[in-house]
Design an enzyme around this catalytic site. Sequence first.
Site, PDB file in Angstrom:
ATOM      1  N   HIS A 129      -5.286  -2.297   4.800  1.00  0.00           N
ATOM      2  CA  HIS A 129      -4.928  -2.407   5.814  1.00  0.00           C
ATOM      3  C   HIS A 129      -4.163  -3.498   6.659  1.00  0.00           C
ATOM      4  O   HIS A 129      -4.020  -3.894   7.451  1.00  0.00           O
ATOM      5  CB  HIS A 129      -5.729  -1.892   6.774  1.00  0.00           C
ATOM      6  CG  HIS A 129      -5.844  -0.327   6.930  1.00  0.00           C
ATOM      7  ND1 HIS A 129      -6.444   0.155   5.917  1.00  0.00           N
ATOM      8  CD2 HIS A 129      -5.497   0.735   7.790  1.00  0.00           C
ATOM      9  CE1 HIS A 129      -6.659   1.709   6.138  1.00  0.00           C
ATOM     10  NE2 HIS A 129      -6.023   2.007   7.151  1.00  0.00           N
ATOM     11  N   GLU A 133       4.156   9.405   5.306  1.00  0.00           N
ATOM     12  CA  GLU A 133       5.143   8.469   5.221  1.00  0.00           C
ATOM     13  C   GLU A 133       6.428   8.531   4.413  1.00  0.00           C
ATOM     14  O   GLU A 133       7.422   8.200   4.959  1.00  0.00           O
ATOM     15  CB  GLU A 133       4.400   7.028   4.872  1.00  0.00           C
ATOM     16  CG  GLU A 133       3.391   6.330   5.992  1.00  0.00           C
ATOM     17  CD  GLU A 133       2.034   7.016   6.205  1.00  0.00           C
ATOM     18  OE1 GLU A 133       1.852   7.696   5.253  1.00  0.00           O
ATOM     19  OE2 GLU A 133       1.479   6.653   6.977  1.00  0.00           O
TER      20      GLU A 133
END
Lengths: 326, 386
Positions: free
Chosen positions: A129, A60
């Site tokens: 998450h 990322e």
Amino acid sequence: MPIITYREALRHAMAEELTRDENVVILGEEVAQFRGAYKVTEGLLEKFGPKRIVDTPISEAGFVGMGVGAAMLGIRPVIELMFWSFYSVAFDQIVNNAANIRYMSGGQINCPIVIRGPANGGTNVGATHSHTPENILAHHPGVKVVVPATPHDAKGLLKSAIRDNDPVFFLENTILYGLEGEVPAEEYLVPLGHADIKREGTDLTIVSYGRPVIQSLAAAQQLQQEHGLSVEIVDLRTIRPLDIDTVLKSVAKTHRVLIVEEQRPFASVGSQLAYMIQNEAFDELDAPIQRLGTIDAPAIYSPPVEIEQLPNSQRILKAALAAASA
Amino acid sequence: MSKKKTDATPEKNTAAKAAPEKTGSASAISATPPESVSATSASAAAPVNAALSADERVELYRRMVRIRRFEERSLRAYQSKKIGGFLHLYIGQEAVAVGCCSLMGKDDHVITAYRDHGHAIAVGMDTKPLMAELYGKVTGCSKGKGGSMHYFDPTRNFWGGHGIVGGQVPLGTGLAYAIKYRGLKGAAMAFMGDGAVNQGAVHEAYNLASLWDLPVIFVIENNGYSMGTSQARSSAGELATRAAGYDMKWEVINGHDLYEVRAKMDALLRRAREESKPAVVEIKTYRYRGHSVADPDKTYRNKAEIEEYQRTKDPITLFRTMLLAEGHLTDELVDKIDAEARSEADFAADFAEASPFPTADDIQRDVYWEADNPAQRVSGGRLFFN
């Protein structure tokens, strides 16, 4: 008007903008060959080819930073985070680079990047998450933060986000991907920073955004039928810029406010809203502002209990009744 | 465990800690070259150097001198409290920025970290707005909003000036991505210090660049110290050879020798432009001052080490010795260049001094494109919250 899903609406928005502007590229983990972890980008690789639709490594900080660098040179990257929860891995690139570059350069450099993907809880994927980072993102001047609740808004807002010259963080909701709604066949834009009255009412204003808008609509229906309560629902749609004026107008009409968000209560979007409402519409209030959010703990896995941790229609209904009778 | 290292001395060697540092002229360029300073470079005959005209050679020399005198002047301003924040001086490393940036073509781009004054001058930025930026003046290259660590000039393909160690390296990869996407024959140079090699973002950038054949050269300016921590205490293994793990070409360059910097970088830049191939270069260099002026440089290395570099490896003295030997420079010209560089720096400081500060109203400008272009604004709502 055609009825399509939230997921399809997002896909159509990207396809239209890819067609319109050759500087638009889609980058992210599994967006191309795998057709998107949540199938939002399905079919785009076939239509636009591997130069425009690009699978990235699981990396990322690398690909978000790369997108920022490309945006500085005029490319308009639309970067999918497989989960917005992974923003933390790329946080330096998001806040130090995307958010600051225009300012630090004295206005010489723009960063027309969109970072999008699913946020929020409700899918039993636990604490790592299920983040709701809109308050943390919106805290940084220089960025825009968008959270659509319906297919119509998802498409129109994403198209506006891609055309925007500032960095836009576009938070979708995993559970809403399958939500169906009417979307015009002809091209349209929903400009950023305009709240929408999703339901008119006279007794109580619910201010919300994202999935809790949908849950609030269900609660409002029940409140009307069972309690004769008329609830107005203001969907912010964009957290920054923030259309507080539409909220204040609604408060002037109902004089009672419940803020519903899928955030933990501390230092949330709702806490800013509550401050602004009391500061700018104190005389309009007949009762203290009420808030409902996620119960303050990391996201629990246990499926039936996670439903209770998050706002849901029954919790909203209870909170609305309390707010209306306070 | 073997630790093949640069000439950097680990911090244990502090026995010979010398007298307190002098202020003022931080790093005099020695007037006469000592015997240890070579008058030749093996790279002088490389095509990119052989092709240089006398004027071009002198200009390369002048640029290095201008960087040094600019920084010495900024140091004095800092010491007299005209400049706030951090001031990371580039003194000692001039051949790296000047050598690399002298090779830039119109589609080549540069990005660097917080030690950015040298790169800014090397790409051709005017020293007046650079000094004004240090003073926090509205005439600064970033309108007084960026400061020492955040110089920018996109009109010269110079993309900053970045404050987080290694954070600019993915951005540089993005510049290369954009170059390739547009089908241009250009390359990006992403400069970083040796401390940056241990940042995850750098490795992610390496991987992306190699995986996608992006035309980016990752330039590690290895001055031996990650702030105050020597390489022996901060980096496992060799810095350049980490590229091998990403199947990338790598090169080690003597950063005291301007000709060598140009010769080796030219080959890699050509390869990047023509074949769209990335590379990692480690340029061995040295900084004479502390990590920043706020870091007094008293605890992790000794004065003798610095003086040894100044005496034997100063890039400006070395290049001047070579140009004198080649007959491209004269003693008179040397003096003239130095005097001009000093007065240019003074003039920049005067300009900075005389310039106005930004106003309080300027605080909220340049935050959003949209806020600064109200006629084209399409969104509603409030962008700022006070």
